[in-house]
Design a protein around this motif. Structure first.
Motif, short mmCIF file in Angstrom:
data_model
loop_
_atom_site.label_atom_id
_atom_site.label_comp_id
_atom_site.label_asym_id
_atom_site.label_seq_id
_atom_site.Cartn_x
_atom_site.Cartn_y
_atom_site.Cartn_z
N LYS A 119 29.62 43.32 49.03
CA LYS A 119 30.71 44.35 48.92
C LYS A 119 31.91 43.77 48.21
CE LYS A 119 29.44 47.26 52.60
NZ LYS A 119 29.62 47.79 53.99
N LEU A 120 32.25 42.43 48.67
CA LEU A 120 33.02 41.70 47.82
C LEU A 120 32.72 41.35 46.36
CD1 LEU A 120 34.05 38.77 50.48
CD2 LEU A 120 35.58 40.84 49.75
N LEU A 121 31.70 41.09 45.91
CA LEU A 121 31.07 40.96 44.80
C LEU A 121 31.18 42.30 44.05
CD1 LEU A 121 28.09 38.60 45.14
CD2 LEU A 121 30.43 37.99 44.09
N SER A 122 30.69 43.27 44.32
CA SER A 122 30.69 44.70 43.56
C SER A 122 32.08 44.96 43.46
CB SER A 122 30.19 45.83 44.71
OG SER A 122 28.87 45.46 45.01
N LEU A 123 33.03 44.73 44.26
CA LEU A 123 34.57 45.17 44.06
C LEU A 123 35.16 44.25 42.87
CD1 LEU A 123 35.91 46.02 47.46
CD2 LEU A 123 35.75 47.70 45.42
N THR A 124 34.84 42.80 43.19
CA THR A 124 35.31 41.90 42.06
C THR A 124 34.60 42.22 40.68
OG1 THR A 124 33.84 40.38 42.68
CG2 THR A 124 35.96 39.98 43.73
N LYS A 125 33.39 42.54 40.44
CA LYS A 125 32.83 42.91 39.44
C LYS A 125 33.29 44.18 38.86
CE LYS A 125 28.33 43.79 37.33
NZ LYS A 125 26.78 43.94 37.41
N ALA A 126 33.68 44.98 39.60
CA ALA A 126 34.16 46.37 39.16
C ALA A 126 35.70 46.11 38.45
CB ALA A 126 34.29 47.45 40.12
N ALA A 127 36.16 45.13 39.09
CA ALA A 127 37.78 44.76 38.71
C ALA A 127 37.68 43.98 37.42
CB ALA A 127 38.45 43.97 39.73
N GLY A 128 36.38 43.39 37.04
CA GLY A 128 36.18 42.80 35.76
C GLY A 128 36.32 41.04 36.21
N VAL A 129 36.26 40.62 37.26
CA VAL A 129 36.65 39.20 37.70
C VAL A 129 35.35 38.70 38.03
CG1 VAL A 129 37.66 38.08 39.45
CG2 VAL A 129 38.94 40.03 38.68
N ASP A 130 35.05 37.57 37.66
CA ASP A 130 33.70 36.98 37.87
C ASP A 130 34.03 35.70 39.04
OD1 ASP A 130 32.29 38.00 35.82
OD2 ASP A 130 33.05 36.47 34.30
N VAL A 131 33.17 35.92 40.04
CA VAL A 131 33.22 35.38 41.26
C VAL A 131 32.00 34.63 41.43
CG1 VAL A 131 33.80 35.27 43.65
CG2 VAL A 131 35.18 36.70 41.95
N GLU A 132 31.76 33.52 41.70
CA GLU A 132 30.49 32.95 42.16
C GLU A 132 30.20 33.51 43.59
OE1 GLU A 132 28.54 30.84 40.35
OE2 GLU A 132 30.08 30.90 38.69
N PRO A 133 28.88 33.63 43.62
CA PRO A 133 28.49 34.29 44.91
C PRO A 133 28.62 33.59 46.11
CG PRO A 133 26.65 34.82 43.15
CD PRO A 133 27.78 33.84 42.53
N ILE A 134 28.63 32.19 46.06
CA ILE A 134 28.90 31.46 47.07
C ILE A 134 30.21 31.61 47.78
CG2 ILE A 134 29.73 29.49 45.80
CD1 ILE A 134 27.66 29.30 49.07
N TRP A 135 31.16 31.67 46.89
CA TRP A 135 32.66 31.97 47.33
C TRP A 135 32.85 33.43 48.01
CZ3 TRP A 135 34.63 27.64 47.62
CH2 TRP A 135 34.54 26.79 46.78
N ALA A 136 32.04 34.29 47.45
CA ALA A 136 32.20 35.53 48.21
C ALA A 136 31.51 35.68 49.50
CB ALA A 136 31.53 36.67 47.38
N SER A 137 30.23 34.67 49.58
CA SER A 137 29.67 34.77 50.88
C SER A 137 30.51 33.91 52.01
CB SER A 137 28.32 33.84 50.78
OG SER A 137 27.58 33.55 51.87
N LEU A 138 31.22 32.73 51.59
CA LEU A 138 32.03 31.83 52.40
C LEU A 138 33.10 32.90 52.80
CD1 LEU A 138 31.94 28.38 50.45
CD2 LEU A 138 30.94 28.78 52.44
#
Length: 97
Positions: free
Chosen positions: A16-35
């Motif tokens: 869910k964190l990755l989905s929201l950041t992607k929708a906002a146009g922000v690239d986040v590595e999956p490891i950071w969202a998981s942590l």
């Protein structure tokens, strides 16, 4: 993203964190969202935000004076160290004034 999920009273997961950041146009590595999701697991974010600084906000009666004295002593040590470094650095450069 975590605040949005918390406000919507939705469980905070890395997906869910990755989905929201992607929708906002922000690239986040999956490891950071998981942590981040693991760090917030079982925590009430709204409660964390409303109680920022509440823990330890009321020090013991004599603590401010002791803290101020310790801070002043530490500041004096830093000034002394900087003066010593300055003197040493002049010698290292071969400048004899």
């Amino acid at each position: 993203a975590a605040l949005i999920l918390a406000d919507a009273e939705v469980e905070i997961t890395s997906d869910k964190l990755l989905s929201l950041t992607k929708a906002a146009g922000v690239d986040v590595e999956p490891i950071w969202a998981s942590l981040f999701a693991k760090a917030l697991e079982g925590k009430d974010i709204k409660d964390l935000l409303t109680n920022v600084g509440a823990v330890g906000a009321a020090p013991a009666a004599g603590a401010p004076a002791v803290g101020a004295a310790a801070t002043e002593a530490a500041a004096e040590e830093v000034v002394e160290e900087k003066e010593e470094e300055k003197e040493e650095s002049d010698d290292d450069m071969g400048m004899f004034l």
